[in-house]
Design a protein around this motif. Sequence first.
Motif, PDB file in Angstrom:
ATOM      1  N   LEU A 171       0.825  -1.200   0.000  1.00  0.00           N
ATOM      2  CA  LEU A 171       0.000   0.000   0.000  1.00  0.00           C
ATOM      3  C   LEU A 171       0.865   1.258   0.000  1.00  0.00           C
ATOM      4  O   LEU A 171       1.989   1.228   0.508  1.00  0.00           O
ATOM      5  N   PRO A 172       0.411   2.374  -0.583  1.00  0.00           N
ATOM      6  CA  PRO A 172      -0.928   2.545  -1.160  1.00  0.00           C
ATOM      7  C   PRO A 172      -1.037   1.897  -2.539  1.00  0.00           C
ATOM      8  O   PRO A 172      -0.102   1.952  -3.338  1.00  0.00           O
ATOM      9  N   TRP A 173      -2.126   1.263  -2.755  1.00  0.00           N
ATOM     10  CA  TRP A 173      -2.472   0.705  -4.060  1.00  0.00           C
ATOM     11  C   TRP A 173      -3.988   0.689  -4.158  1.00  0.00           C
ATOM     12  O   TRP A 173      -4.677   0.505  -3.152  1.00  0.00           O
ATOM     13  N   GLY A 174      -4.475   0.851  -5.351  1.00  0.00           N
ATOM     14  CA  GLY A 174      -5.914   0.770  -5.524  1.00  0.00           C
ATOM     15  C   GLY A 174      -6.322   1.039  -6.955  1.00  0.00           C
ATOM     16  O   GLY A 174      -5.495   1.415  -7.797  1.00  0.00           O
ATOM     17  N   PRO A 175      -7.577   0.843  -7.230  1.00  0.00           N
ATOM     18  CA  PRO A 175      -8.088   1.096  -8.571  1.00  0.00           C
ATOM     19  C   PRO A 175      -8.099   2.590  -8.875  1.00  0.00           C
ATOM     20  O   PRO A 175      -8.156   3.420  -7.966  1.00  0.00           O
ATOM     21  N   PHE A 176      -8.018   2.907 -10.145  1.00  0.00           N
ATOM     22  CA  PHE A 176      -8.145   4.305 -10.546  1.00  0.00           C
ATOM     23  C   PHE A 176      -9.034   4.406 -11.781  1.00  0.00           C
ATOM     24  O   PHE A 176      -9.250   3.423 -12.489  1.00  0.00           O
ATOM     25  N   GLN A 177      -9.551   5.577 -12.011  1.00  0.00           N
ATOM     26  CA  GLN A 177     -10.381   5.862 -13.181  1.00  0.00           C
ATOM     27  C   GLN A 177      -9.671   6.919 -14.013  1.00  0.00           C
ATOM     28  O   GLN A 177      -9.237   7.940 -13.478  1.00  0.00           O
TER      29      GLN A 177
END
Length: 355
Positions: free
Chosen positions: A266-272
Motif C-alpha cells: 500500500l498505497p495501491w488501488g483502482p483508478f479511473q
Amino acid sequence: MKKKLFKITLPIFAIIILVLSACSSNSGNANSASSGEGNGAADSFPEKNIDGIIMWGEGGATDIIARTLAPIVEDEIDGSLVMQNKAGAAGAIATQDVYDRPADGHTLLFGAENPNLYQVLDISDRSYQEDFVPISVIANSYAGIIVKEDSPFETIEDLVDFALNKPNDLIFGTTGEGGLPNVVLAMLQNELGSEFKTVPYDGEGPVTTALLGGEVDVTSVTVSAAQDYVESGDFRMLAVVNNEPIDALPDVPAITDAYPEINKYLPWGPFQAVFAHKDTPADVVEKLSESFQAAIETDEFKATLANLGMEYMNISGQEAMDYVDQNRSTAAWMLYEAGETVKSPEEFDIPKVAE
C-alpha cells in the motif's frame, strides 16, 4: 547544338528540384502530424461526435464515473460524447478497439488500472505506457472485500481462517485476469496463504449481481461499486484494502488492522482515467485535457466522487503517467510473486517497487 540543349534542360532541371523539395517538405509535415506533434488540429476539434469507450459493463465504477462526467465535459468542449460499454477480456477488447481507431482524438478510452497487467498476464500486447497518452487520471479509489449480509463471515479474519482451513471451498467472484479481485487475491495468497476457487464475470456490475444472487461467496470491488449495497444492508464489507479506514465508510476496518504485513503493498488501488491513442496530435490532447480538467474541477462532479468514496486527483501529462507507472509496478510484481502471471515484469522493464 549541345550548348543549346544545355540551355533548355537547365531550367527544366531546376523546376524538378523545386518540385522534389516541396514534396519532401510536405512529407515531413505529414510525418510530424502522425507523430502526435501539434499541427493546428485542435482549432476545429471536435469535428464530429467523440466516442467514449468504457472498458467495463454497466454499473461498475468505471461506468458510473464515465457517464457522470461525460455531459459536463460536453459543455466544456462544445461537442458530444457518445458513451459505449465494451466489456470483455478484463477491458482488453475496449482497449484494442480504441487503439485500432484513427488517432484523431475522436475516440477515448475510459479505463481503469487493468491494462497495466495485460503484458505480464499475456492478455494483450497493449499497454498504457506504449500505446496511449493520458488525458486525465480522474480519481483513485479503494478495494473493498464484501460478502452478503447473511454470510457467516463477520470479519476478514473469519473469512481468511476458513479459506486457510478449507482451501478452495469458497468461491471468490472476479472480473477476469488482471481485474481488481485478482490483485486482492494475490495479496491474500502472498501474505496469508489463503486459497479460493474463482469464477470470472464481465465487470463489477455483474460480479456484484452474482454475489447478491448467491452465485459466489465473496468478492472484491471498488468501494464505489459496493457502497449502495453496504448502506442498504445487502452486503457486508469485511475490510477496505488500505492502511486506514476511509471517510466514505468509516466503520469498515482497514485490512492492515488485522494483517499489518499487507501494508507493504500500500498505497495501491483502482483508478479511473481517460486515455487517447498515443499518436493523437499534441494540441488535441491538450484541448481534451483542459476540457476534462475543468469538468472534473466542478463542484457537481467533486460531489459525485465524494459520494462514491473516491479520491479526487485530476492529473494529466507526465504526473498522470508517473502515477500509472507506480500502480503497474506494484500490481505486476504482486501477481508475479503469487505465481499468477505468464511472464515476468522484468521482460517489460517494469521496476519493482521498493518495500
